[in-house]
Design a protein around this motif. Structure first.
Motif, mmCIF file in Angstrom:
data_model
loop_
_atom_site.group_PDB
_atom_site.id
_atom_site.type_symbol
_atom_site.label_atom_id
_atom_site.label_comp_id
_atom_site.label_asym_id
_atom_site.label_seq_id
_atom_site.Cartn_x
_atom_site.Cartn_y
_atom_site.Cartn_z
ATOM 1 N N ILE A 259 -24.397 -14.236 42.831
ATOM 2 C CA ILE A 259 -24.587 -12.579 44.210
ATOM 3 C C ILE A 259 -25.631 -11.735 42.832
ATOM 4 O O ILE A 259 -26.641 -11.352 44.040
ATOM 5 C CB ILE A 259 -23.803 -12.321 44.686
ATOM 6 N N TRP A 260 -25.697 -11.703 42.010
ATOM 7 C CA TRP A 260 -26.385 -11.273 41.115
ATOM 8 C C TRP A 260 -27.532 -11.678 40.912
ATOM 9 O O TRP A 260 -28.737 -11.148 40.780
ATOM 10 C CB TRP A 260 -25.793 -10.676 39.564
ATOM 11 N N THR A 261 -27.511 -13.248 41.011
ATOM 12 C CA THR A 261 -29.144 -13.737 39.787
ATOM 13 C C THR A 261 -29.713 -14.360 40.816
ATOM 14 O O THR A 261 -30.993 -14.221 41.244
ATOM 15 C CB THR A 261 -28.873 -15.074 38.869
ATOM 16 N N ASN A 262 -29.057 -14.801 42.118
ATOM 17 C CA ASN A 262 -29.428 -15.594 42.976
ATOM 18 C C ASN A 262 -30.014 -17.618 42.568
ATOM 19 O O ASN A 262 -30.513 -17.918 42.874
ATOM 20 C CB ASN A 262 -31.429 -15.293 43.557
ATOM 21 N N LYS A 263 -28.893 -17.310 41.318
ATOM 22 C CA LYS A 263 -29.327 -18.488 40.995
ATOM 23 C C LYS A 263 -27.231 -19.264 41.038
ATOM 24 O O LYS A 263 -26.666 -18.880 40.339
ATOM 25 C CB LYS A 263 -29.574 -18.905 39.905
ATOM 26 N N LYS A 264 -27.631 -20.307 41.295
ATOM 27 C CA LYS A 264 -26.430 -21.248 41.877
ATOM 28 C C LYS A 264 -26.214 -21.928 40.382
ATOM 29 O O LYS A 264 -26.335 -22.919 40.460
ATOM 30 C CB LYS A 264 -26.005 -21.810 43.192
ATOM 31 N N SER A 265 -25.273 -21.436 39.343
ATOM 32 C CA SER A 265 -25.145 -22.309 38.635
ATOM 33 C C SER A 265 -23.789 -23.911 38.158
ATOM 34 O O SER A 265 -23.286 -23.748 38.815
ATOM 35 C CB SER A 265 -24.574 -21.409 36.981
ATOM 36 N N PRO A 266 -24.872 -24.871 37.845
ATOM 37 C CA PRO A 266 -24.283 -25.768 38.003
ATOM 38 C C PRO A 266 -22.805 -25.700 37.189
ATOM 39 O O PRO A 266 -23.040 -24.620 36.222
ATOM 40 C CB PRO A 266 -25.159 -27.201 37.014
ATOM 41 N N ILE A 267 -21.983 -26.365 37.788
ATOM 42 C CA ILE A 267 -20.109 -26.477 37.216
ATOM 43 C C ILE A 267 -20.999 -27.233 35.939
ATOM 44 O O ILE A 267 -20.094 -26.922 34.822
ATOM 45 C CB ILE A 267 -19.142 -26.398 38.651
ATOM 46 N N ASP A 268 -20.539 -28.619 36.152
ATOM 47 C CA ASP A 268 -20.806 -29.773 35.286
ATOM 48 C C ASP A 268 -19.048 -30.019 34.834
ATOM 49 O O ASP A 268 -18.276 -30.266 35.882
ATOM 50 C CB ASP A 268 -21.285 -29.494 33.757
ATOM 51 N N ASP A 269 -18.749 -29.409 33.372
ATOM 52 C CA ASP A 269 -17.782 -29.995 33.081
ATOM 53 C C ASP A 269 -17.009 -29.278 33.038
ATOM 54 O O ASP A 269 -15.839 -29.071 31.522
ATOM 55 C CB ASP A 269 -17.626 -30.750 30.997
ATOM 56 N N MET A 270 -16.726 -27.636 33.696
ATOM 57 C CA MET A 270 -16.805 -26.583 32.763
ATOM 58 C C MET A 270 -15.300 -26.740 33.292
ATOM 59 O O MET A 270 -14.281 -26.160 32.554
ATOM 60 C CB MET A 270 -16.689 -25.209 33.406
ATOM 61 N N ASP A 271 -14.209 -27.228 33.829
ATOM 62 C CA ASP A 271 -13.273 -26.899 34.722
ATOM 63 C C ASP A 271 -11.924 -27.678 33.153
ATOM 64 O O ASP A 271 -11.146 -27.465 33.251
ATOM 65 C CB ASP A 271 -13.043 -27.403 35.699
ATOM 66 N N LEU A 272 -12.583 -28.996 33.162
ATOM 67 C CA LEU A 272 -12.271 -29.462 32.101
ATOM 68 C C LEU A 272 -12.252 -28.421 30.164
ATOM 69 O O LEU A 272 -11.262 -28.466 29.859
ATOM 70 C CB LEU A 272 -13.040 -30.750 31.525
ATOM 71 N N LYS A 273 -13.712 -27.690 30.070
ATOM 72 C CA LYS A 273 -13.509 -27.325 29.521
ATOM 73 C C LYS A 273 -12.732 -26.088 28.598
ATOM 74 O O LYS A 273 -12.019 -25.242 27.698
ATOM 75 C CB LYS A 273 -14.693 -26.724 28.577
ATOM 76 N N LEU A 274 -12.611 -25.489 30.582
ATOM 77 C CA LEU A 274 -10.845 -24.011 30.330
ATOM 78 C C LEU A 274 -10.090 -24.605 30.285
ATOM 79 O O LEU A 274 -9.368 -23.816 29.701
ATOM 80 C CB LEU A 274 -12.005 -23.438 31.826
ATOM 81 N N GLN A 275 -9.558 -26.170 31.338
ATOM 82 C CA GLN A 275 -8.443 -26.150 31.012
ATOM 83 C C GLN A 275 -7.646 -26.693 30.010
ATOM 84 O O GLN A 275 -6.821 -26.238 29.171
ATOM 85 C CB GLN A 275 -8.318 -27.767 31.497
ATOM 86 N N LEU A 276 -8.850 -27.188 29.107
ATOM 87 C CA LEU A 276 -8.184 -26.876 27.308
ATOM 88 C C LEU A 276 -8.187 -25.330 26.695
ATOM 89 O O LEU A 276 -7.602 -26.231 25.842
ATOM 90 C CB LEU A 276 -9.532 -27.839 26.912
ATOM 91 N N ILE A 277 -9.082 -24.886 27.207
ATOM 92 C CA ILE A 277 -9.131 -23.503 25.990
ATOM 93 C C ILE A 277 -7.383 -22.741 26.616
ATOM 94 O O ILE A 277 -6.838 -22.554 25.634
ATOM 95 C CB ILE A 277 -10.167 -22.672 26.269
ATOM 96 N N LEU A 278 -7.635 -22.591 28.077
ATOM 97 C CA LEU A 278 -5.907 -22.374 28.298
ATOM 98 C C LEU A 278 -4.699 -23.295 27.945
ATOM 99 O O LEU A 278 -3.652 -22.557 28.038
ATOM 100 C CB LEU A 278 -6.000 -22.651 30.319
ATOM 101 N N GLU A 279 -4.668 -24.575 27.750
ATOM 102 C CA GLU A 279 -3.701 -24.952 27.191
ATOM 103 C C GLU A 279 -4.388 -25.118 25.759
ATOM 104 O O GLU A 279 -2.805 -26.245 25.215
ATOM 105 C CB GLU A 279 -4.200 -26.409 27.450
ATOM 106 N N GLY A 280 -4.902 -24.238 24.353
ATOM 107 C CA GLY A 280 -4.882 -23.509 23.278
ATOM 108 C C GLY A 280 -5.165 -25.063 22.495
ATOM 109 O O GLY A 280 -4.870 -25.215 21.398
ATOM 110 N N ARG A 281 -6.146 -26.106 23.182
ATOM 111 C CA ARG A 281 -6.876 -27.153 22.900
ATOM 112 C C ARG A 281 -8.078 -27.535 22.157
ATOM 113 O O ARG A 281 -9.098 -26.128 22.005
ATOM 114 C CB ARG A 281 -6.121 -28.382 23.647
#
Length: 281
Positions: A259-281
């Motif tokens: 909405i802000w930029t008119n650009k749809k950023s790819p997600i790639d492996d962000m879900d895995l990276k965020l999971q590791l952050i949330l799990e403290g790894r």
């Protein structure tokens, strides 16, 4: 020209939004910043908003407890946010502040990213557990996407009924008690848990029993601390597919960034990276 984005709310010091949006800026090769603006409940919200307007910020996210309080300060509000009565994203469009709500659509994007085949059949039966703000957003997004059977179960029927009244004329919605939902759990293709039951520190709690869930069903929990809630553990034990809540964070942020930029950023492996952050790894 650099973009300037922010998050307002309280308390938000430990928010993961800055990390998420910094990833989006890198992936889209845009210059910019994403900062946190905590607004303590003892402060004047209006004064903070006035200061924010003076900065000519490009856009900002809004989280609790200000998703309703921000609305009087906006020039426009889009249809979904109006329907939900809450705003979590504000865009500065040529000096006008326009309010949006990306929660429901973000959730649907996260679900579709893992289970694309689900969206090829709008006759699938969906059960939404809970009747709070998250449930309202997800219900409205499911309804807008065209799902024809969306039932709601909640401890209080009145709150569930208020959400059901937002449905389209061709959407069928039944209001169930938790016991009724549990007894009929095998009827549902998708089960979406939207309450705080099972969140840290009460990780052994589960709002509903999934002993009779079908193996071809999808069970989704929007809680992301812990990543695998008691409900999702039960679902896996029963052979059902599971959908983790932290992915909703990424996709609702992706929609806000778009909405802000008119650009749809790819997600790639962000879900895995965020999971590791949330799990403290």
């Amino acid at each position: 020209m650099a973009n300037h984005f922010a998050l307002i709310g309280y308390p938000i010091k430990h928010s993961l939004s800055p990390w998420i949006h910094e990833q989006f800026l890198k992936k889209t090769n845009l210059e910019g910043t994403y900062t946190i603006h905590e607004i303590p409940l003892t402060d004047s919200f209006e004064d903070h908003v006035k200061k924010l307007k003076e900065t000519r910020i490009n856009g900002f996210n809004v989280t609790v407890p200000y998703k309703q309080e921000i609305i009087p300060f906006l020039d426009e509000i889009d249809g979904m946010a109006s329907k939900m009565g809450a705003v979590n994203t504000v865009a500065n469009k040529d000096g006008k502040w326009i309010g949006y709500n990306t929660d429901g659509i973000g959730y649907l994007r996260s679900l579709e990213s893992k289970f694309p085949a689900l969206f090829l059949n709008m006759q699938k039966r969906v059960l939404v557990i809970g009747a709070g703000g998250a449930a309202r957003g997800i219900f409205c997004a499911l309804d807008s996407a065209g799902f024809k059977y969306i039932d709601i179960t909640n401890r209080t029927a009145r709150s569930a009924q208020e959400i059901a009244e937002l449905r389209s004329s061709d959407t069928n919605t039944a209001i169930l008690t938790l016991k009724e939902a549990e007894d009929n759990i095998k009827d549902y293709d998708v089960i979406i848990q939207t309450t705080s039951v099972g969140m840290k520190p009460t990780v052994d709690a589960s709002i509903i029993n999934l002993d009779h869930v079908r193996q071809d069903s999808i069970v989704s929990d929007i809680i992301y601390q812990p990543i695998k809630t008691k409900l999702l553990q039960q679902a896996e034990t029963s052979g059902a597919s599971v959908h983790f809540g932290h992915t909703m964070l990424i996709y609702q942020a992706q929609y806000a960034f778009e909405i802000w930029t008119n650009k749809k950023s790819p997600i790639d492996d962000m879900d895995l990276k965020l999971q590791l952050i949330l799990e403290g790894r």
